[in-house]
Design an enzyme around this catalytic site. Structure first.
Site, PDB file in Angstrom:
ATOM      1  N   SER A  25       0.814  -1.216   0.000  1.00 13.22           N
ATOM      2  CA  SER A  25       0.000   0.000   0.000  1.00 13.22           C
ATOM      3  C   SER A  25       0.847   1.265   0.000  1.00 13.22           C
ATOM      4  CB  SER A  25      -0.952  -0.009   1.202  1.00 13.22           C
ATOM      5  OG  SER A  25      -1.912  -1.023   1.048  1.00 13.22           O
ATOM      6  N   PHE A  26       1.998   1.235   0.652  1.00 11.72           N
ATOM      7  CA  PHE A  26       2.859   2.414   0.700  1.00 11.72           C
ATOM      8  C   PHE A  26       3.242   2.877  -0.706  1.00 11.72           C
ATOM      9  CE2 PHE A  26       6.888   4.667   1.174  1.00 11.72           C
ATOM     10  CZ  PHE A  26       6.573   5.580   2.163  1.00 11.72           C
ATOM     11  N   GLU A  27       3.400   1.938  -1.625  1.00 10.38           N
ATOM     12  CA  GLU A  27       3.839   2.258  -2.984  1.00 10.38           C
ATOM     13  C   GLU A  27       2.707   2.774  -3.882  1.00 10.38           C
ATOM     14  OE1 GLU A  27       6.695   0.164  -0.852  1.00 10.38           O
ATOM     15  OE2 GLU A  27       4.751  -0.699  -1.375  1.00 10.38           O
TER      16      GLU A  27
ATOM     17  N   CYS B 157      -4.647  -2.847   1.303  1.00 11.03           N
ATOM     18  CA  CYS B 157      -5.186  -3.309   2.577  1.00 11.03           C
ATOM     19  C   CYS B 157      -4.082  -3.291   3.620  1.00 11.03           C
ATOM     20  CB  CYS B 157      -5.752  -4.715   2.419  1.00 11.03           C
ATOM     21  SG  CYS B 157      -6.363  -5.424   3.964  1.00 11.03           S
TER      22      CYS B 157
ATOM     23  N   HIS C 278       3.524   0.622  12.948  1.00  9.42           N
ATOM     24  CA  HIS C 278       3.711   0.584  11.502  1.00  9.42           C
ATOM     25  C   HIS C 278       2.400   0.896  10.772  1.00  9.42           C
ATOM     26  CE1 HIS C 278       5.535  -0.730   7.729  1.00  9.42           C
ATOM     27  NE2 HIS C 278       4.475  -1.497   7.527  1.00  9.42           N
TER      28      HIS C 278
ATOM     29  N   PHE D  15      -8.801   6.838  -2.933  1.00  6.40           N
ATOM     30  CA  PHE D  15      -8.273   6.072  -1.797  1.00  6.40           C
ATOM     31  C   PHE D  15      -9.186   4.861  -1.571  1.00  6.40           C
ATOM     32  CE2 PHE D  15      -7.915   5.196   2.786  1.00  6.40           C
ATOM     33  CZ  PHE D  15      -6.541   5.159   2.955  1.00  6.40           C
TER      34      PHE D  15
END
Length: 163
Positions: A65-67, A90, A98, A123
Site C-alpha cells: 500500500s505504501f507504494e 489493505c 507501523h 483512496f
C-alpha cells in the site's frame, strides 16, 4: 456512516455516470493479495459494468500500500490522458505503530498526487483492525470497497469533465 451500517456496494441512492468516455487506471497492492485481489476484481467489474471499455483500463501492481502513492504519480505523469486513478490496498493493524505510519502516509500521498495533477486519485485502501474486517469489506458482508472506489472514480471523472 460506519461500514457496519452500510453496504459498500449499494449505490441505489446515487446516479452513476456512464464511463464510456473515461480512461481509468487501477493501482493495486500485492501485500494482503487475497484481499486486494478481491478489491481489484470488484473495481474492474464495476468499471466495465458502468461502460468503461476494457482497453481504457490500465492496471498495475505494486508491492504494498505504501507504494500506491508513487504508482499514482507515475501513472499520471506517463499517461496524461487518464481521467482517474484508483488506489487499492489493505493495511491490517498489527502489534506495532507501523499501521499508523503506513495508513497516514498513503492517505496524505493520495491526496497530494490528486491535487498535483488536478485529477481524481481514489483512496480504496482498507485500514482494518483484523483480517475478518478486511474480508467483510472485500466482497463479504459489508460489500466491496473496490466497487465503491470505482464508482467514486467515475463520479469524480464526470465532475472534472463537466466543470
Amino acid at each position: 456512516m460506519a461500514t457496519q451500517l452500510k453496504n459498500l456496494s449499494d449505490f441505489s441512492h446515487t446516479t452513476i455516470p456512464n464511463g464510456s468516455a473515461f480512461k481509468i487506471a487501477i493501482a493495486v497492492a500485492e501485500w494482503n493479495a487475497e484481499i486486494t485481489g478481491s478489491l481489484y476484481n470488484g473495481a474492474l467489474q464495476t468499471l466495465i459494468n458502468n461502460g468503461v471499455l476494457a482497453e481504457n483500463i490500465l492496471s498495475v501492481a505494486v508491492p504494498g500500500s505504501f507504494e500506491l502513492t508513487s504508482a499514482a504519480d507515475i501513472l499520471l505523469q506517463k499517461h496524461k490522458d487518464l481521467d482517474a486513478v484508483i488506489c487499492l490496498g489493505c493495511v491490517i493493524q498489527g502489534e506495532t505503530r507501523h499501521f499508523d505510519f503506513i495508513c497516514d502516509a498513503v492517505a496524505q500521498g493520495v491526496t497530494q498526487v490528486s491535487v498535483k495533477y488536478s485529477k481524481p486519485v481514489i483512496f480504496g485502501v482498507l485500514t482494518t483492525n483484523d483480517q475478518q474486517q478486511a474480508i467483510d469489506r472485500a466482497g463479504g458482508k459489508h460489500g466491496n470497497k473496490g466497487d465503491e472506489a470505482a464508482i467514486t472514480a467515475l463520479k469524480m471523472a464526470e465532475l472534472v469533465a463537466t466543470i
